[in-house]
Design an enzyme around this catalytic site. Structure first.
Site, PDB file in Angstrom:
ATOM      1  N   CYS A 199     -17.815 -12.339  29.527  1.00  0.00           N
ATOM      2  CA  CYS A 199     -18.833 -12.898  30.421  1.00  0.00           C
ATOM      3  C   CYS A 199     -19.909 -11.861  30.738  1.00  0.00           C
ATOM      4  CB  CYS A 199     -18.190 -13.425  31.698  1.00  0.00           C
ATOM      5  SG  CYS A 199     -17.087 -12.265  32.504  1.00  0.00           S
ATOM      6  N   HIS A 231     -15.298 -11.518  37.339  1.00  0.00           N
ATOM      7  CA  HIS A 231     -16.050 -12.397  36.437  1.00  0.00           C
ATOM      8  C   HIS A 231     -17.537 -12.193  36.693  1.00  0.00           C
ATOM      9  CE1 HIS A 231     -17.203 -15.844  34.106  1.00  0.00           C
ATOM     10  NE2 HIS A 231     -17.788 -16.401  35.139  1.00  0.00           N
TER      11      HIS A 231
END
Length: 1041
Positions: free
Chosen positions: A160, A591
């Protein structure tokens, strides 16, 4: 109840601190810590712990978003293991591996499996589970890009961070054009011998291909595996396998700079100033200072400027702290020298990137910790105050700022001495303390109170005589005048000033019963009472005034500090926020996603792996500023006016046209690469269709097909993005008739068993054709229109070419949704094989497409007509009129090709006329009511519905009945001219309306299209048609043809 609320507050705090959303697990940790919040957090944030044993129905699933599950809990308390698949947040000096490349496939699959989002928080947020691999969606609509909407990027497992950075850079048009236009002469490619040079060129080529797909792909998201593989090869060569956002960005810019330097060296060997990466991302700053009595000065280059977050409230404070370091104290009297250093930007890059250092190393734990404190940053940042050219002005302002802050500290210390008065451990505001003394001396002893209550001989006097507190609490320092006031009271009132009385407003009235329970002086004379009260009141007023003056002075200084740099001279170098890279989680897990401002759309978009969604500044604040949860900005990208926010031809068209121009400007190789990938997408879709069609279990209609049905009913006037191909349109007509086809196949069981698949298909084909042919020859009735039952009835009644009829029926048996049993699948495969044998010479596909478009439009007209009639019967005239008008217009196009192509024009015209007359009565009644709200509503109906509809009617061949109706409506409004009961304002408004009502030939006709309606199945549509026609048959004998 109170305990439950306190417990919920603690749980909410623990969720914010740890990021764990499992309430049952948090409650267990809280119980193990005996209700101590910090001890419970310590349990959860140290060592990994085992998973709790919970009843599936009793607790929500744990999200574990951005958290690290810590200390081993007691045996009766469970915990969940920390996920394997987490993104790493790394410091510049401390490197930590995330997931070993040698992890077993089973572990990786378990870690990357998407989780069910049952909690309300997961339902309201588009962010998926941390760094999981997105599974391929079974719906084709989830694969395909919607028009020119930006594409997402697939997460290949812990990637990510790559998506967040690449998306932010791709949305910079200047950077995008540089990458896509990169090319090297053949001789340079051949002369490049170093491994690093070859790697950089290979990475640039992969990045080119990735950017080209992001421009021109038909996919909803792209796969960055090839570019990532090169990066991972480099990471594997070191000891650590993965990087964070800022480290990756450093590495990326270094590689790109080296790759572009190869092109620069062709003309200017070694000249880095000509490198476009340097020109776009790198700037310079000057450092001046004094160290141990020696002055120094040096110029340095920077790419991403690092900023500390801890101890600062906003981005300007961070920058100010980074630009000025050390104390600026004077040395000995003989040598007036300042110690410390200042930095000044001498050149700012067009793309200015700030790294926010949201971590600190915990010495006791031996590991980094993330800083979750709030840090605000603006959408527009003015950099003038940090430029060397403004050095003299800024130094003056900094000196003034320093003086103001020192004065602020002095005033705050003075105020604190008033508000925390006393010499012991317990301190109180001095005005309150004086008030307490006033209350004490005014309190009567209990004996005096009881004697006063027992004395009933002089009720009038006791009622008139006020308590001292009552006197002080009156607005003017006095009570309402009474005839029974004593001389002592008059003396006290006369000596009470307005200032004294106003400061006593805070005193609540105290009853004698309450007074008797309070401490009170044993003996106090009136002279003592008056003297002490007067002094204390005066001192209290003086102190309150001092406190008020101090607060006002502090507020003025605060305002001066806030406005110190609001000088227009210091707002000449604006930088607009382009992208915010966000990290959620802790220092060793989390994340990444990005918020990027889309200039053509004038809105923020959220790029979260494959998901690209509309966002807002409010959402960006919540998820980026920090302080509320474990998510906060980690990198900010600002751009100057030198960076073109959109394509160079911004005024020439929308974003789609700009993207198309960029695609056309690509090299032939990149255009071919895009075309090949789009072709592969179509192949993948076809293969998927084949796989689905071969499945034995019965398939229900999917939401995708329902949406496609709806799209097909919208007719051929759709935008290019939504326009259906001829194959899709005919397939949907086959899908509509799916139940009828299934019955035809069911009747061929014997032929299938005895003679095989082809014989069964032939029998089913002829039986279905015969059935539909007979239906097409039946005489229509007012309650029945066979054309709604099947597309072929429509074709046969309108004498469609035999080739069109036969191909349509064959496609009906080739429908992939006929996967009910083995016989259906076999027949479907044979039918599809026969379809593939029909070439362009056998059937004119353009003609075939037109026939199916006509039937799609016919169904749309029928649905609009039925909806309009149903609304009319329910007296919803406004909604009904819109559907009827659109039905009439679309039906006119069909009737030009033949009387049997559409529905009865007279039926639509009749109810359109009735609706108009009803609406005109409503609008006129509202208008003459003379109430402003009703008048506005009536005018709105007239302007938005009646007048546009009347003008549309005039544009077609108008009937006598319609002309008469229009005349009736116009006469109704003309009759109001000159009415005495209407005021001048209303008459003026009428005068504005009448010209449009009487002659609108010169104005543009705009009528809102009605809401789209989900189409019915043939059975439902026919039943609905019969019911509506039956209900109106008494009023209209017109039959639908």
């Amino acid at each position: 109840m109170r305990f439950r609320e306190d417990c919920q507050v603690l749980l909410n705090q623990m969720k914010e601190i740890t990021g764990i959303q499992d309430s049952a697990f948090l409650l267990a940790a809280l119980k193990a810590a005996d209700g101590d919040l910090m001890e419970a957090v310590t349990f959860l944030t140290e060592d990994p712990a085992p998973e709790p044993v919970q009843s599936p129905a009793a607790a929500e699933p744990s999200a574990w978003e951005g958290s690290v599950v810590g200390k081993q809990l007691p045996q009766d308390v469970g915990a969940a293991p920390a996920p394997h698949n987490q993104d790493s947040l790394r410091t510049a000096n401390t490197v930590r591996p995330l997931e070993s490349p040698k992890a077993s496939a089973a572990e990786r699959d378990a870690a990357e499996r998407p989780q069910d989002a049952h909690s309300a928080e997961n339902k309201n947020r588009s962010k998926r589970k941390r760094c999981e691999v997105w599974g391929e969606s079974p719906k084709q609509s989830d694969w395909r890009r919607a028009g020119d909407w930006p594409v997402g990027m697939k997460n290949i497992g812990n990637t990510c961070w790559f998506s967040a950075v690449i998306q932010s850079l791709f949305q910079l048009p200047d950077f995008r054009r540089l990458v896509l236009g990169y090319s090297l002469p053949q001789n340079v490619l051949e002369s490049c011998r170093s491994h690093t040079g070859k790697r950089n060129i290979a990475f640039m080529q992969e990045l080119q291909c990735l950017f080209a797909l992001m421009l021109g792909t038909w996919r909803k998201f792209v796969d960055p595996s090839a570019a990532l593989e090169l990066l991972r090869d480099v990471f594997r060569s070191a000891e650590q396998p993965q990087q964070d956002v800022s480290e990756f960005t450093h590495k990326l810019l270094d590689w790109l700079e080296d790759a572009f330097q190869l092109t620069v060296n062709v003309t200017s060997l070694g000249d880095k100033s000509e490198n476009p990466m340097v020109q776009l991302f790198y700037g310079t700053f000057l450092t001046e200072g004094v160290h141990e009595g020696n002055t120094f000065s040096k110029i340095e280059t920077f790419g991403q400027y690092p900023l500390q977050v801890n101890g600062y409230r906003n981005l300007n404070e961070c920058l100010e702290g980074a630009m000025v370091e050390g104390e600026m104290d004077e040395a000995t009297a003989s040598q007036s020298v300042k110690y410390g250093q200042e930095r000044w930007f001498t050149k700012l890059p067009p793309v200015l990137t700030f790294e926010l250092s949201r971590f600190e190393f915990n010495q006791s734990l031996g590991q980094p910790e993330k800083i979750h404190t709030k840090l605000e940053f603006p959408q527009t940042m003015y950099m003038d105050r940090y430029l060397y050219c403004n050095k003299d002005l800024i130094q003056m302002k900094r000196e003034e700022m320093k003086r103001l802050k020192e004065k602020m500290v002095t005033l705050q210390q003075k105020l604190e001495r008033y508000m925390e008065y006393g010499s012991g451990p317990a301190r109180f505001p001095l005005p309150d303390m004086l008030q307490y003394v006033l209350e004490f001396i005014a309190t009567k002893p209990a004996e005096a109170v009881s004697s006063a209550q027992s004395s009933q001989t002089t009720p009038l006097h006791s009622q008139a005589k006020p308590n001292v507190l009552d006197v002080l609490s009156q607005p003017n320092g006095t009570q309402e005048r009474t005839d029974a006031r004593t001389e002592d009271e008059a003396f006290f009132v006369a000596n009470s000033s307005p200032q004294q009385s106003s400061s006593m407003d805070l005193q609540p009235p105290v009853s004698p019963a309450e007074l008797s329970e309070c401490p009170a002086p044993h003996v106090v004379s009136r002279e003592e009472l008056n003297l002490v009260q007067t002094c204390l009141q005066r001192w209290r007023n003086e102190i309150e005034q001092d406190v008020q003056d101090l607060k006002e002075s502090i507020a003025r200084i605060n305002l001066s500090i806030e406005q110190m740099y609001c000088d227009p001279l210091l707002q000449q170098v604006p930088y607009r926020l382009h992208a915010v890279l966000v990290h959620e989680g802790q220092a060793n897990a989390g994340h990444y996603w990005a918020f990027i401002y889309d200039q053509p759309r004038k809105r923020w978009l959220k790029y979260n792996d494959i998901s690209v969604t509309e966002s807002s500044w409010e959402e960006l604040e919540r998820e980026s500023f920090g302080g509320l949860r474990n998510a906060s900005a980690y990198c900010l990208m600002y751009i100057s006016d030198q960076v073109s926010p959109v394509g160079a031809d911004e005024d020439e068209g929308p974003e789609a046209r700009q993207l198309q121009k960029e695609v056309e400007a690509l090299s032939p190789e990149l255009r071919h690469y895009i075309q090949e990938d789009n072709w592969r997408l179509e192949q993948e879709a076809e293969e998927w269709d084949e796989e689905q069609s071969c499945k034995i279990p019965q398939m229900e209609p999917s939401p995708t097909s329902e949406l496609q049905d709806l799209s097909s009913e919208s007719g051929p006037e759709q935008s290019p993005v939504c326009e259906l191909s001829v194959h899709s349109l005919s397939s949907e007509h086959a899908r509509i008739a799916k139940e009828q086809t299934a019955k035809a196949i069911a009747n061929t069981a014997d032929a299938y068993e005895k003679n095989g698949v082809e014989a069964a298909l032939c029998e089913a084909f002829h039986e279905e054709y015969s059935r539909l042919y007979l239906l097409s020859k039946e005489t229509p009735t007012p309650q029945n229109d066979a054309r709604l039952q099947h597309v072929l009835i429509y074709f046969l009644q309108n004498n469609a070419p035999q080739q069109v009829v036969e191909r349509t029926l064959l496609e009906q048996f080739a429908d992939k949704n006929l996967s009910y049993d083995e016989r259906s699948i076999s027949i479907m495969k044979v039918a599809r094989a026969k379809l593939s044998e029909i070439g362009p010479d056998d059937v004119d596909m353009e003609e075939y497409k037109r026939w199916h478009e006509d039937y799609s439009l016919f169904r749309k007209v029928s649905i609009y007509l039925l909806t309009g009639l149903e609304l009319y019967q329910n007296r919803k005239y406004q909604e009904s009129l819109t559907y009827l008008v659109y039905a009439y217009q679309s039906n006119t196009k069909l009737l030009l090709k033949g009387t049997n192509r559409g529905v009865s024009e007279s039926l639509i015209a009749l109810y359109r006329r009735k609706c108009l007359l009803k609406l005109n009565e409503v609008a006129a009644s509202l208008f003459v009511s003379c109430e402003e709200a009703h008048v506005s509503e009536g005018v709105s109906i007239l302007n938005e519905l009646i007048i546009p509809c009347m003008h549309l009617m005039n544009n077609f061949e108008i009937s006598k009945e319609d002309l008469d109706a229009i005349e009736v409506m116009r006469n109704r409004w003309c009759s109001y001219l000159g009415r005495e009961d209407m005021d001048a304002k209303l008459q003026m408004k009428l005068g504005e309306l009448l010209p449009r009502l009487l002659d609108g030939s010169t104005e543009v006709i705009v009528l809102k299209e009605p809401p789209k309606i989900r189409p019915n199945s043939p059975y439902d549509l026919c039943s609905r048609f019969a019911a509506v026609m039956e209900s109106i048959h008494g009023a209209s004998a017109v039959a639908v043809q």
